[in-house]
Design a protein around this motif. Structure first.
Motif, mmCIF file in Angstrom:
data_model
loop_
_atom_site.group_PDB
_atom_site.id
_atom_site.type_symbol
_atom_site.label_atom_id
_atom_site.label_comp_id
_atom_site.label_asym_id
_atom_site.label_seq_id
_atom_site.Cartn_x
_atom_site.Cartn_y
_atom_site.Cartn_z
ATOM 1 N N LYS A 133 0.845 -1.200 0.000
ATOM 2 C CA LYS A 133 0.000 0.000 0.000
ATOM 3 C C LYS A 133 0.878 1.246 0.000
ATOM 4 C CE LYS A 133 -3.963 -2.026 2.450
ATOM 5 N NZ LYS A 133 -4.840 -1.921 3.640
ATOM 6 N N SER A 134 0.776 2.013 -1.081
ATOM 7 C CA SER A 134 1.431 3.321 -1.210
ATOM 8 C C SER A 134 2.916 3.280 -0.860
ATOM 9 C CB SER A 134 0.721 4.354 -0.306
ATOM 10 O OG SER A 134 -0.626 4.481 -0.671
ATOM 11 N N ILE A 135 3.637 2.247 -1.334
ATOM 12 C CA ILE A 135 5.058 2.154 -0.997
ATOM 13 C C ILE A 135 5.899 3.006 -1.941
ATOM 14 C CG2 ILE A 135 4.856 -0.143 0.032
ATOM 15 C CD1 ILE A 135 6.087 -1.308 -2.516
ATOM 16 N N SER A 136 6.970 3.548 -1.390
ATOM 17 C CA SER A 136 7.931 4.345 -2.163
ATOM 18 C C SER A 136 9.336 3.947 -1.747
ATOM 19 C CB SER A 136 7.726 5.843 -1.916
ATOM 20 O OG SER A 136 6.427 6.251 -2.277
ATOM 21 N N LYS A 137 10.284 4.107 -2.679
ATOM 22 C CA LYS A 137 11.678 3.794 -2.380
ATOM 23 C C LYS A 137 12.584 4.652 -3.246
ATOM 24 C CE LYS A 137 14.808 1.550 -0.051
ATOM 25 N NZ LYS A 137 14.886 1.661 1.417
ATOM 26 N N ALA A 138 13.562 5.283 -2.605
ATOM 27 C CA ALA A 138 14.546 6.094 -3.326
ATOM 28 C C ALA A 138 15.928 5.785 -2.796
ATOM 29 C CB ALA A 138 14.233 7.581 -3.154
ATOM 30 N N ASP A 169 0.872 0.543 -5.319
ATOM 31 C CA ASP A 169 -0.064 -0.387 -4.676
ATOM 32 C C ASP A 169 -0.095 -1.689 -5.463
ATOM 33 O OD1 ASP A 169 -1.284 1.362 -2.581
ATOM 34 O OD2 ASP A 169 -1.909 2.520 -4.346
ATOM 35 N N LEU A 170 -0.138 -2.806 -4.753
ATOM 36 C CA LEU A 170 -0.220 -4.116 -5.412
ATOM 37 C C LEU A 170 -0.833 -5.121 -4.451
ATOM 38 C CD1 LEU A 170 0.535 -5.949 -7.867
ATOM 39 C CD2 LEU A 170 2.682 -6.445 -6.673
ATOM 40 N N ARG A 171 -1.721 -5.955 -4.976
ATOM 41 C CA ARG A 171 -2.324 -7.030 -4.187
ATOM 42 C C ARG A 171 -2.170 -8.335 -4.971
ATOM 43 N NH1 ARG A 171 -6.121 -7.552 0.015
ATOM 44 N NH2 ARG A 171 -7.562 -9.309 -0.168
ATOM 45 N N ILE A 172 -1.466 -9.300 -4.397
ATOM 46 C CA ILE A 172 -1.249 -10.602 -5.031
ATOM 47 C C ILE A 172 -2.016 -11.649 -4.230
ATOM 48 C CG2 ILE A 172 0.460 -12.349 -5.673
ATOM 49 C CD1 ILE A 172 2.508 -10.119 -5.939
#
Length: 438
Positions: A286-291, A302-305
């Motif tokens: 949910k609403s993940i970010s990475k820098a 967002d992703l649901r598996i």
């Protein structure tokens, strides 16, 4: 007038670990050749290519390259140590004033020559190695798995470049479409023998099956002859007469011939059994970010598996596909947002960098040294899907022989390392299998 070959190997013999890899090998590469070099993992394809490149010293035989002919080689895992940037490595053998050639190739491959080697991904490193080889323009190119870790765009560019070049090349690849599109001849490495067919990879399987069928028929005839001669030798009184000893010796020769025949390698006993039932939700982001520094790889994602899903992550090299996988499995923490995993979840990861393998340790030690596979009080056993199994027996499931069990991992080919990593990744019955450039 016949053209002089670009490369000739004559009477090449090479032994590894006491076992002959090649014996009396002879082959020729002519100008304009486009050759697929094929064979099972561990059959010696990469070693043969290193012999062709002059990088591996042989026990006997000669390698001949005419004066003025250059042979360029791109290995599976290029060594960029000692170079600050990808461009420094790619331009290291270019004459002064020829840097424009690298710039042209870099544009085609979409790689940044100014990128630091320390931060480059596996695909970016391979693009630098490809750029180096193409910019140098040798008369013969030796390409060992050039599409490994390349994104779709780079593979398409490379295929277009090779399809229009007049330079001869020998190509190792597991990409069947790539081989079919580019090759006009095939070198098949099989149990120490190298056969050549003047046709590209398309049709190779039919040729291989024909050769194997003829081999099986010849072996069957030999078995019948040995059986008949053995019966005569045991039951026939005349066999004990001095004048018939030559026939007895001929039987011994037949038996020696049969025992020297090398059996074909089978298929790996890869078991992907379903683990204990987990919840319907497998992974939810949910609403993940990475820098990393100023470079933002993922923003508000967002992703649901769910159980039963099969998901492909695609995109150019360096955009963050592997980073995203690490975020979803919990190996990396997101800068913002959250990742939750389903209940009773067992995840098996096949990582691009093969970081889980200790290159200096043996295959045996890599398995028994894994804390999840170790069997207390049994140094020769590993735990496989809840049951102890002998190390060698488990390695044989993945087509390794007993002699390889005590060999260091660094001695394996790229394909063999992949098989060993699969042996580690599938030891249990996982609910999730993550494959990063398998």
């Amino acid at each position: 007038m016949a053209r002089a070959p670009l490369l000739q190997l004559s009477g090449i013999s090479l032994t590894f670990g006491g076992n002959p890899l090649f014996d009396g090998l002879t082959l020729v590469i002519q100008p304009g050749d486009r050759v697929a070099l094929v064979g099972r993992n561990g059959s010696g394809k990469s070693t043969l290519m290193k012999v062709m490149a002059g990088l591996t010293e042989v026990d006997r035989g000669n390698r001949t390259v005419p004066p003025g002919i250059t042979v360029g080689y791109m290995e599976q895992d290029p060594d960029l140590s000692g170079y600050a940037t990808l461009g420094d490595f790619a331009a290291s053998n270019l004459p002064e004033g020829m840097d424009y050639k690298l710039a042209v190739v870099a544009e085609g491959l979409k790689f940044n020559p100014d990128m630091a080697v320390a931060t480059a991904s596996g695909g970016e490193r391979r693009r630098a190695a490809l750029a180096k080889l193409l910019a140098e323009e040798p008369e013969l190119m030796l390409l060992d798995e050039p599409t490994n870790h390349l994104d779709i765009q780079a593979i398409e560019w490379l295929e277009a470049e090779l399809s229009q070049t007049r330079t001869a090349f020998v190509l190792i690849s597991h990409d069947r479409a790539f081989l079919r599109a580019l090759t006009r001849a095939t070198l098949w490495v099989d149990r120490g023998e190298v056969r050549r067919r003047e046709s590209g990879f398309d049709g190779f399987e039919e040729w291989r099956e024909t050769v194997w069928a003829e081999e099986d028929e010849a072996r069957h005839k030999l078995d019948r002859k040995i059986k008949a001669e053995a019966k005569w030798a045991v039951e026939g009184i005349s066999a004990r007469r001095k004048r018939n000893q030559g026939r007895v010796r001929a039987l011994q020769v037949l038996r020696a011939e049969r025992s020297s025949q090398i059996r074909r390698q089978g298929t790996a006993a890869l078991a992907l059994e379903s683990g204990p039932v987990s919840g319907k939700k497998v992974i939810e982001a949910k609403s993940i970010s990475k820098a990393f520094g100023d470079k933002v790889l993922i923003r508000d994602f967002d992703l649901r598996i769910l159980r039963g899903d099969r998901v492909a992550f695609v995109g150019p090299n360096g955009v963050g596909k592997t980073t995203l996988l690490k975020l979803l499995t919990g190996e990396l923490a997101p800068d913002t947002g959250s990742v939750s995993l389903g209940t009773n979840l067992e995840i098996a990861v096949f990582d691009q960098a093969r970081a889980r393998l200790d290159a200096e340790a043996t295959l045996w030690d890599n398995l028994t040294g894994d804390p999840l596979m170790r069997v207390s009080g049994a140094a020769d056993q590993v735990m496989v899907r809840g049951q102890p199994k002998h190390v060698v027996a488990y390695l044989k499931d993945f087509l390794f022989d007993e002699a390889q069990a005590r060999a260091p991992v660094r001695s394996l080919s790229g394909g063999e390392k992949a098989r060993l990593l699969l042996a580690l990744a599938t030891r249990d019955a996982p609910q999730v299998l993550i494959l990063d450039e398998p």
